[in-house]
Design a protein around this motif. Structure first.
Motif, mmCIF file in Angstrom:
data_model
loop_
_atom_site.group_PDB
_atom_site.id
_atom_site.type_symbol
_atom_site.label_atom_id
_atom_site.label_comp_id
_atom_site.label_asym_id
_atom_site.label_seq_id
_atom_site.Cartn_x
_atom_site.Cartn_y
_atom_site.Cartn_z
ATOM 1 N N ALA A 1 75.152 14.044 -32.531
ATOM 2 C CA ALA A 1 74.550 13.219 -32.986
ATOM 3 C C ALA A 1 72.719 13.825 -33.857
ATOM 4 O O ALA A 1 72.892 13.293 -34.918
ATOM 5 C CB ALA A 1 73.181 11.723 -31.648
ATOM 6 N N ASN B 1 72.349 13.346 -37.372
ATOM 7 C CA ASN B 1 71.104 12.877 -37.546
ATOM 8 C C ASN B 1 70.535 13.995 -38.816
ATOM 9 O O ASN B 1 69.619 14.009 -39.419
ATOM 10 C CB ASN B 1 70.305 12.541 -36.936
ATOM 11 C CG ASN B 1 69.704 12.248 -36.133
ATOM 12 O OD1 ASN B 1 70.002 12.187 -34.673
ATOM 13 N ND2 ASN B 1 70.338 11.040 -36.221
ATOM 14 N N GLN C 1 70.076 5.960 -37.950
ATOM 15 C CA GLN C 1 70.961 4.742 -38.438
ATOM 16 C C GLN C 1 70.820 4.626 -37.122
ATOM 17 O O GLN C 1 70.260 4.359 -36.427
ATOM 18 C CB GLN C 1 72.326 5.438 -38.556
ATOM 19 C CG GLN C 1 73.243 5.795 -37.790
ATOM 20 C CD GLN C 1 72.904 7.337 -37.443
ATOM 21 O OE1 GLN C 1 72.380 7.920 -38.046
ATOM 22 N NE2 GLN C 1 73.032 7.965 -36.239
ATOM 23 N N GLY D 1 72.129 3.419 -33.985
ATOM 24 C CA GLY D 1 73.538 4.505 -33.705
ATOM 25 C C GLY D 1 73.796 3.586 -32.074
ATOM 26 O O GLY D 1 75.210 3.972 -31.231
ATOM 27 N N TYR E 1 77.322 10.300 -26.485
ATOM 28 C CA TYR E 1 76.445 10.619 -28.111
ATOM 29 C C TYR E 1 75.086 10.538 -28.307
ATOM 30 O O TYR E 1 74.790 10.936 -29.027
ATOM 31 C CB TYR E 1 77.334 9.267 -29.027
ATOM 32 C CG TYR E 1 76.900 9.909 -30.712
ATOM 33 C CD1 TYR E 1 77.705 11.122 -31.353
ATOM 34 C CD2 TYR E 1 76.361 9.274 -31.122
ATOM 35 C CE1 TYR E 1 77.735 11.089 -32.779
ATOM 36 C CE2 TYR E 1 76.080 9.349 -32.282
ATOM 37 C CZ TYR E 1 75.860 10.441 -32.861
ATOM 38 O OH TYR E 1 75.808 10.695 -34.511
ATOM 39 N N ASN E 2 74.493 9.339 -27.822
ATOM 40 C CA ASN E 2 73.036 8.507 -27.942
ATOM 41 C C ASN E 2 72.269 9.127 -26.831
ATOM 42 O O ASN E 2 71.377 9.047 -27.040
ATOM 43 C CB ASN E 2 72.618 7.170 -28.011
ATOM 44 C CG ASN E 2 73.869 6.426 -29.311
ATOM 45 O OD1 ASN E 2 72.712 6.735 -30.260
ATOM 46 N ND2 ASN E 2 74.775 6.208 -29.612
ATOM 47 N N SER F 1 70.388 11.293 -29.261
ATOM 48 C CA SER F 1 69.610 10.486 -31.092
ATOM 49 C C SER F 1 68.478 9.959 -30.239
ATOM 50 O O SER F 1 67.545 10.328 -31.703
ATOM 51 C CB SER F 1 70.499 9.195 -31.031
ATOM 52 O OG SER F 1 70.242 8.330 -29.799
ATOM 53 N N GLU G 1 79.307 5.841 -36.917
ATOM 54 C CA GLU G 1 78.084 6.622 -36.951
ATOM 55 C C GLU G 1 76.547 6.740 -38.216
ATOM 56 O O GLU G 1 76.298 6.310 -39.491
ATOM 57 C CB GLU G 1 77.535 7.168 -35.902
ATOM 58 C CG GLU G 1 77.611 7.250 -34.981
ATOM 59 C CD GLU G 1 76.681 6.603 -34.224
ATOM 60 O OE1 GLU G 1 75.488 6.232 -34.499
ATOM 61 O OE2 GLU G 1 77.117 5.270 -33.034
#
Length: 318
Positions: free
Chosen positions: A76, A80, A110, A112, A139-140, A143, A268
């Motif tokens: 992630a 970015n 995004q 996400g 993944y997040n 983020s 993503e």
């Protein structure tokens, strides 16, 4: 497989757009003013989003069944940073961009979490859905902290606003750290229902409130936008929705990572710009016009680009 993934993606994005149109119509009828928008913004950042992050991490986040789990949060951050690099590389050759910080953030960050969550039940059955949700949360994991540090810095640096270290210690970051601690030590299972249920209920408000807020930004700023404001929004949309996912697909084609890694990278990369960008930008009459235009365009074009690039994923891994 290409057309199957396109059809599934179109179904998913259609549901999201119907909800978004409903939120837009509600907001347009309320005629939002600055006090209303400030209230919604604070409600999201200080209550709804932290509750969502803490509840999700503390109660649903597990790492035991995911091999190399630490790769997903780093992905992630890499996405970015790659998006920000693309934006600033473009701005090196284009000196007409008005707000460089907002421009960079709109390309780099995004939606996400909310959109992939809406897509998940379309792509996966009851057997594979929990695993996908697990890696999505992984993944997040970084983020939100990345957004509320890097994106805040980019926007404020562009506007000439001095920020302090304590400005990075905000409710979403604190909630992420606490949720991760509860998840690692297994404390989430011991939180009393009388506490966790209200937290979960407040967390469910994050998505609709974000849609209402963006609806308000669009309603109050799009009618005032001039051609010069749309110019930057179109550039952002081309970079965010076409150039960046094309580059990511090329990387996936060359590297050929495991299937779920390839899915997350492509999914993503093609997501429209993050709704939360409107929450951190100064309401100075310029930033919100550019942001409103870029959000509107990236979400509209995603009706085409998301099914298209998910079809590419289906062709690569079918």
């Amino acid at each position: 497989m290409f057309f199957k993934m396109m059809l599934l993606s179109f179904r998913g994005i259609s549901v999201v757009f119907i909800t978004g149109i409903g939120g837009y119509l509600i907001i347009s009828g309320l005629k939002p003013n600055r006090q209303y928008m400030d209230f919604i913004s604070k409600l999201i950042i200080r209550i709804a989003l932290p509750c969502l992050m803490f509840y999700t991490l503390a109660t649903k986040f597990t790492i035991e069944d995911v091999e190399f789990w630490w790769v997903y949060p780093l992905m992630a951050v890499a996405i970015n940073l790659a998006g920000a690099s693309l934006a600033y590389a473009y701005m090196f050759f284009d000196n007409t961009v008005k707000r460089r910080g907002e421009f960079g953030v709109l390309v780099a960050f995004q939606n996400g979490v909310f959109l992939p969550l809406a897509f998940a039940p379309v792509f996966f059955d009851s057997g594979t859905l929990p695993y996908f949700l697990n890696i999505l949360f992984l993944y997040n994991l970084l983020s939100v902290p990345t957004f509320f540090t890097l994106a805040v810095w980019m926007v404020n640096r562009s506007g000439g606003i001095n920020i302090r270290l304590r400005d990075f210690i905000n409710p979403p970051i604190v909630a992420t750290v606490l949720g991760l601690i509860f998840a690692i030590f297994g404390w989430g299972a011991y939180v009393p229902e009388i506490v966790i249920k209200p937290i979960a209920a407040m967390g469910t408000l994050a998505t609709p409130l974000s849609m209402f807020f963006v609806g308000g930004v669009i309603v109050t700023n799009i009618p005032k936008a001039k051609a010069v404001d749309w110019r930057d929004a179109v550039k952002i949309t081309l970079l965010k929705s076409l150039a960046f996912p094309l580059l990511v697909c090329l990387v996936v084609l060359i590297v050929r990572p495991p299937e779920y890694v390839g899915l997350l990278l492509i999914l993503e990369s093609v997501m429209p710009s993050a709704l939360m960008i409107a929450l951190i930008a100064p309401d100075d009459g310029v930033s919100h016009k550019i942001i409103a235009g870029a959000l509107l365009l990236t979400y509209l074009i995603s009706i085409i680009t998301i099914p298209l690039f998910m079809g590419v994923y289906g062709a690569l891994y079918g």
